[in-house]
Write an enzyme that holds these catalytic residues in place. Structure first.
Site, PDB file in Angstrom:
ATOM      1  N   ASP A 213     -59.541 -40.185   0.764  1.00  0.00           N
ATOM      2  CA  ASP A 213     -59.050 -39.250   1.775  1.00  0.00           C
ATOM      3  C   ASP A 213     -58.140 -39.976   2.760  1.00  0.00           C
ATOM      4  O   ASP A 213     -58.422 -41.100   3.186  1.00  0.00           O
ATOM      5  CB  ASP A 213     -60.255 -38.652   2.510  1.00  0.00           C
ATOM      6  CG  ASP A 213     -59.866 -37.562   3.486  1.00  0.00           C
ATOM      7  OD1 ASP A 213     -59.275 -36.560   3.048  1.00  0.00           O
ATOM      8  OD2 ASP A 213     -60.163 -37.707   4.691  1.00  0.00           O
ATOM      9  N   GLU A 277     -55.058 -39.815  -1.762  1.00  0.00           N
ATOM     10  CA  GLU A 277     -54.473 -38.662  -1.087  1.00  0.00           C
ATOM     11  C   GLU A 277     -53.521 -39.226  -0.038  1.00  0.00           C
ATOM     12  O   GLU A 277     -53.947 -39.648   1.036  1.00  0.00           O
ATOM     13  CB  GLU A 277     -55.541 -37.798  -0.412  1.00  0.00           C
ATOM     14  CG  GLU A 277     -54.941 -36.546   0.225  1.00  0.00           C
ATOM     15  CD  GLU A 277     -55.623 -36.102   1.512  1.00  0.00           C
ATOM     16  OE1 GLU A 277     -55.529 -34.912   1.832  1.00  0.00           O
ATOM     17  OE2 GLU A 277     -56.226 -36.945   2.209  1.00  0.00           O
TER      18      GLU A 277
END
Length: 563
Positions: A213, A277
């Site tokens: 993330d 990401e």
């Protein structure tokens, strides 16, 4: 049981991820085993046979860690445990064992940019004095102004408002997302080593890979004095500098962190894998996917590209070139837990921008009125295109059911911090996180024996997996057949474009895989000639020798057409 036509990859296959189909599970919305309205780990385990039968290779779980749910689980209290509402570590181990039995890999989300404000380290930091070792794990600074009453910089939060919150002793701490998500200081060796331990903790439990993330946010320029952003306050990829000089995002130093992670990954057999990401410029994305880094990076250009042949051609060609430069493979995504589901996006008029889509959500999906049948046709065509491309395909839970966005959630039901932090200007991401329908009727449409934490639409049952199973015209059967064929057809990572620029301008996208397997997409409003060949699969009915508007077909060339 799985209906694989080729052997399941060996557990020691180091390259299993290169052409994998990865299914994203948002655990709280997938399957509820105990009736509390919240999906859980035993619920995931109970549905693993469905995912194996669907034909995916791996299951990626969004955060399941202890959390206050200030941001849907991306505010982590403890990186090495399971939220008690979702199960236990024993439940997690049982899920990994069942996945292994079914030939599935397990991937987990890792959230390294920030913790929860309830993390033991942050609670220690709040209790400690300014300048203490406990505060050095995060980013604490004195404020500006006569009494330090102003934030240290003008940095905005990605969720709206300032990126700084003041604590009782007068200092401020950094949070590039919600105030409940304080940012780590990755210049601190203790932070780096603790995350290495976390990666080992889950890898030792059989986790095969990690989705990272906010991978582009870990390294920050924290030298005094901190730099204001001034007029350049957008965090969108196109606004970021190409030289890595932004004080917060996509700094070159972030790759030193991931080189350390790679050493951890390579200590395992097979080596662990990660996908970044990273919302960065396309020209800088490849660095995250290097062999000395994470291995792969999400290509969000494909997700955001208008469904037009010329634009898709450019997006795909660029992504494949990036992959070749790094020795990685491309990633293909149509939906995830952060964006409006693509059936609904494709149902909106024209080339709707992100701003257009957010404005549409604020009308509860009523203005403009979506053309849902058109969205369905386009989504089916896009799915067959995506699943035919070289690289990894990431499928978000429910997209194989053709689920649309739930755009009309009542304001009092919204849980996304974007809604509050933006002052009601951004409705947020709850509409793509509504719990799945498994059964055509009954309590929460088979999601669980109780209700669901977000309300499901009254017609949700018509999309249920149970209802679609066996219906050859359904979304589910389209995905099942595509994944079955993909296992047989995908034998390499090559793609050859076919056709002229004029054909592309007319709306035809045509390429071949492995010489005799062709993929043709008609992304126009007019029927186009269908190349000769045996039709293996199509996203919609075919008539004669024409490819109807908004249709993709897979063909085997050199044989008589058999539609």
């Amino acid at each position: 049981m799985p209906h694989h036509d080729s052997p399941v990859p060996s557990p020691h296959d180091a390259d299993w991820w290169r052409q994998a189909v990865v299914y994203q599970v948002y655990p709280r919305s997938f399957a509820d085993s105990d009736g509390d309205g919240i999906g859980d780990i035993p619920g995931v385990t109970s549905r693993l046979p469905y995912l194996a039968d669907l034909g995916v290779d791996a299951v990626w779980l969004s955060p399941f860690y202890p959390s206050q749910l200030a941001d849907g689980g991306y505010d982590v209290d403890d990186y090495r445990d399971v939220d008690p509402r979702l199960g236990t570590l024993d439940d997690f181990d049982a899920m990994v064992a069942e996945a292994e039995r079914l030939g599935l890999k397990i991937m987990v989300d890792i959230v390294p940019n920030h913790s929860s404000d309830q993390h033991v380290w942050f609670r220690e930091a709040l209790a400690a004095a300014p300048g203490s070792a406990a505060r050095e794990r995060y980013v604490f600074r004195d404020g500006r102004g006569e009494d330090g009453e102003l934030p240290p910089t003008d940095w905005p939060s990605s969720f709206g408002g300032p990126a700084w919150t003041r604590v009782p002793d007068g200092q401020w701490y950094l949070h590039l997302y919600a105030p409940e998500q304080p940012d780590f200081n990755w210049d601190n060796p203790e932070v780096r080593e603790d995350f290495h331990d976390t990666l080992r903790f889950w890898s030792d439990r059989g986790v095969a890979g990690f989705r990272v993330d906010v991978a582009h946010g870990l390294s920050k320029d924290l030298r005094a004095p901190l730099r204001d952003l001034g007029d350049q306050r957008s965090y969108q990829p196109a606004a970021l500098p190409v030289d890595g000089s932004h004080p917060l995002w996509d700094r070159d130093a972030v790759h030193e962190i991931y080189r350390g992670w790679r050493q951890v990954f390579d200590a395992y057999d097979p080596p662990r894998f990660a996908v970044a990401e990273a919302w960065v410029r396309a020209s800088r994305r490849a660095a995250y996917a290097s062999a000395t880094g994470l291995g792969q990076a999400f290509n969000f250009d494909f997700l955001g590209a208008p469904l037009a042949a010329a634009g898709m051609y450019a997006t795909i060609d660029s992504a494949l070139a990036d992959a070749r430069r790094t020795g990685a493979t491309s990633t293909w995504v149509l939906s995830n837990h952060d964006v409006v589901r693509h059936v609904s996006r494709y149902a909106l008029p024209g080339d709707s921008t992100k701003h257009d889509i957010e404005a549409w959500l604020l009308t509860d999906g009523r203005d403009p009125v979506p053309d849902l049948p058109a969205g369905v046709r386009r989504a089916r065509a896009a799915a067959l295109l995506m699943l035919a491309l070289p690289g990894s395909a990431y499928v978000y839970q429910g997209e194989e059911l053709g689920l649309p966005e739930v755009a009309d959630l009542d304001r009092e039901d919204l849980r996304d911090p974007m809604w509050v932090r933006s002052g009601g200007r951004v409705k947020g991401r709850d509409g793509c996180r509504v719990p799945l329908p498994w059964a055509g009727e009954g309590t929460s449409f088979g999601f669980g024996p109780g209700g669901s934490w977000l309300p499901q639409p009254a017609d949700w049952g018509r999309y249920a997996a149970e209802v679609q199973r066996g219906d050859e015209e359904s979304f589910l059967e389209l995905y099942r057949e595509a994944l079955r064929l993909r296992r047989t057809l995908v034998t390499d990572e090559e793609l050859e474009w076919i056709g002229s620029r004029e054909q592309t301008r007319q709306g035809l996208l045509h390429f071949s895989r492995t010489g005799c397997w062709h993929v043709v997409s008609n992304f126009s409003g007019e029927a186009l000639p269908l190349p000769q060949g045996e039709v293996l699969l199509s996203s919609g009915p075919l008539t004669g020798d024409e490819l109807p508007p908004w249709t993709t077909a897979w063909l085997r060339t050199g044989t008589v057409s058999g539609r």
